[in-house]
Design an enzyme around this catalytic site. Structure first.
Site, mmCIF file in Angstrom:
data_model
loop_
_atom_site.group_PDB
_atom_site.id
_atom_site.type_symbol
_atom_site.label_atom_id
_atom_site.label_comp_id
_atom_site.label_asym_id
_atom_site.label_seq_id
_atom_site.Cartn_x
_atom_site.Cartn_y
_atom_site.Cartn_z
ATOM 1 N N GLU A 1 -28.788 9.939 -0.731
ATOM 2 C CA GLU A 1 -29.983 10.343 -1.494
ATOM 3 C C GLU A 1 -29.898 9.863 -2.941
ATOM 4 O O GLU A 1 -30.883 9.353 -3.491
ATOM 5 C CB GLU A 1 -30.161 11.864 -1.460
ATOM 6 C CG GLU A 1 -30.497 12.427 -0.084
ATOM 7 C CD GLU A 1 -31.685 11.739 0.576
ATOM 8 O OE1 GLU A 1 -32.655 11.397 -0.134
ATOM 9 O OE2 GLU A 1 -31.628 11.531 1.802
ATOM 10 N N GLU B 1 -37.746 5.831 0.132
ATOM 11 C CA GLU B 1 -37.545 5.604 1.573
ATOM 12 C C GLU B 1 -37.160 4.154 1.848
ATOM 13 O O GLU B 1 -36.302 3.880 2.694
ATOM 14 C CB GLU B 1 -38.814 5.975 2.365
ATOM 15 C CG GLU B 1 -39.260 7.434 2.232
ATOM 16 C CD GLU B 1 -38.168 8.430 2.598
ATOM 17 O OE1 GLU B 1 -37.313 8.111 3.437
ATOM 18 O OE2 GLU B 1 -38.165 9.538 2.014
ATOM 19 N N ASP C 1 -32.477 7.283 -4.650
ATOM 20 C CA ASP C 1 -33.145 7.660 -5.907
ATOM 21 C C ASP C 1 -32.989 6.560 -6.954
ATOM 22 O O ASP C 1 -33.962 6.184 -7.627
ATOM 23 C CB ASP C 1 -32.546 8.967 -6.467
ATOM 24 C CG ASP C 1 -33.055 10.202 -5.740
ATOM 25 O OD1 ASP C 1 -33.960 10.063 -4.897
ATOM 26 O OD2 ASP C 1 -32.537 11.306 -6.011
HETATM 27 ZN ZN LIG Z 1 -34.004 10.418 1.080
#
Ligand SMILES: [Zn+2]
Length: 418
Positions: A360, A278, A364
């Site tokens: 994303e 996040e 990551d």
């Molecule tokens: Zn995310």
């Protein structure tokens, strides 16, 4: 039947058909092998849980197809039989054609149109989610949520709609540029206001409790350059067993929200990895990037609205009367736009899903580097998929169309690759 209605029916059938074909493809793919757990998932999921995840995917897909068919049917009836125009004319005869009256008409027609989907919402919560043990909400809470949502929608939407209608009468042909500016400012405010003022109306949002976990998470936040006071815990367990975490806001108004269900499920190291992911969204500027994309999209939408306001044939095709000279025509256009825009934006969803998946992957990689290994996040993701009974084997075409997050296999492979 006029040309506009023919185009409407064609678009509706194309969207519905594509959606159902994708659903069926995905379902068959998930159900292809149920007697054993595929090789790559064996070390974290047992056969009964794997089978349960397939049953959950099956139930959700079937429910989705039925509700898509129903929604399309309702939309077709409302538009082809002129029911929308009837409601508009009825409410307008009560509340008048002034700015506040028309804003109220728009809100009320929208409210009436949301009623047919209520039984499906109820079924989804108390039958489907309940059956798989996810539902924690009560009928009373569900009803209170609906009423709160409507009141909130009115409190925010009514003045905003009135302002939009005012702009049409005040700014002339280029009203849509003003409309876009107001709408964009509103979106900016909402990114900040949503976690600060709106979420607390439905959930308890509290700072983390002191303890070992808090110390570890705050240390990680410091290390990665994120001011930690804004890590909050949300009582998601009040409504659902599903777990989640998200990042919102920007600058001084940034917030990371962890669901209490997530904290319960995960080891401290896994939570650190989720938090790092996040924080990655924050450090890599994903919110401003998404805001720019949203601005471009809504600019295009307002340009279309501006054009449609001058196209009498459009509203007349859906049985609206020609407005008498000097009256505001924007509300019928807004109503139709509200109902029809999904037929076009549906085809854009692969693009926005793709951008979201790119973010994303980046978050990551950020988490992996912050943790010094891909293992903690990998373990956290596996647990998330298992606990939420996520579909581990979606069809590639389905996931590239609909998924805002890459699949588990894609994410693990990407973290190992670079
Ligand atoms: Zn995310």
């Amino acid at each position: 039947m006029n040309t506009v209605l023919v185009v409407f029916v064609v678009l509706l059938v194309l969207k519905l058909g594509t959606s159902i074909v994708l659903d069926m493809l995905n379902l068959r793919h998930a159900q292809a092998r149920t007697s054993e757990v595929p090789e790559s998932f064996r070390d974290f999921i047992d056969l009964p849980t794997y089978q349960k995840s397939i049953a959950y995917t099956t139930a959700k897909t079937r429910f989705g197809i039925v509700s898509d068919l129903y929604d399309a049917g309702v939309l077709a009836v409302v538009l082809l039989w002129g029911i929308l125009a009837c409601f508009y004319q009825l409410f307008s005869s009560w509340f008048g054609y002034g700015i506040w009256g028309q804003a109220l008409v728009l809100f009320l027609v929208g409210l009436v149109l949301s009623l047919p989907s209520m039984p499906f919402d109820y079924w989804s919560t108390f039958k489907l989610e309940e059956r798989f043990g996810f539902n924690k909400s009560t009928r009373k809470l569900w009803l209170v949520d609906k009423m709160k949502g409507t009141l909130l929608g009115f409190a925010i939407g009514y003045p905003l709609l009135a302002l939009l209608i005012f702009l049409v009468t005040w700014a002339g042909p280029l009203w849509w540029v003003w409309g876009f500016s107001v709408f964009f400012l509103f979106q900016l405010v909402m990114v900040v206001a949503y976690p600060m003022f709106i979420m607390p109306l439905f959930n308890k949002l509290e700072p983390m409790q002191d303890g070992d976990l808090k110390t570890r998470l705050f240390a990680l936040a410091d290390r990665t350059g994120f001011q930690a006071q804004t890590i909050l815990v949300l009582d998601g367990s009040k409504r659902s067993g599903h777990s989640n975490a998200f990042f919102s806001g920007f600058g001084r108004f940034r917030r990371i929200v962890l669901y209490d269900t997530l904290i319960e499920q995960m080891e401290p190291e896994e939570l650190e990895a989720v938090l790092a992911h996040e924080i990655g969204h924050y450090k890599l500027g994903h919110i401003p990037k998404m805001m720019i994309m949203a601005a471009i999209t809504s600019f295009g939408m307002f340009a279309v609205l501006g054009w449609l306001t001058n196209a009498d044939w459009f509203v007349q095709a859906f049985y609206f009367d020609t407005p008498p000279e000097g009256q505001i025509v924007i509300v019928p256009v807004l109503l139709l736009f509200m109902l029809l825009s999904g037929l076009v934006t549906f085809w854009l969803s692969p693009l926005s899903s793709r951008l979201s998946r790119k973010h994303e992957y980046e978050a990551d990689a950020f988490a992996r580097d912050a943790m010094g290994s891909d293992q903690p996040l990998s373990k956290a993701l596996r647990k998330l998929h298992k606990e939420n009974l996520s579909n581990l084997t979606p069809h590639p075409v389905y996931s590239s169309f609909h998924y805002s997050h890459p699949t588990l296999v894609e994410r693990e492979t990407a973290m190992r690759a670079d």
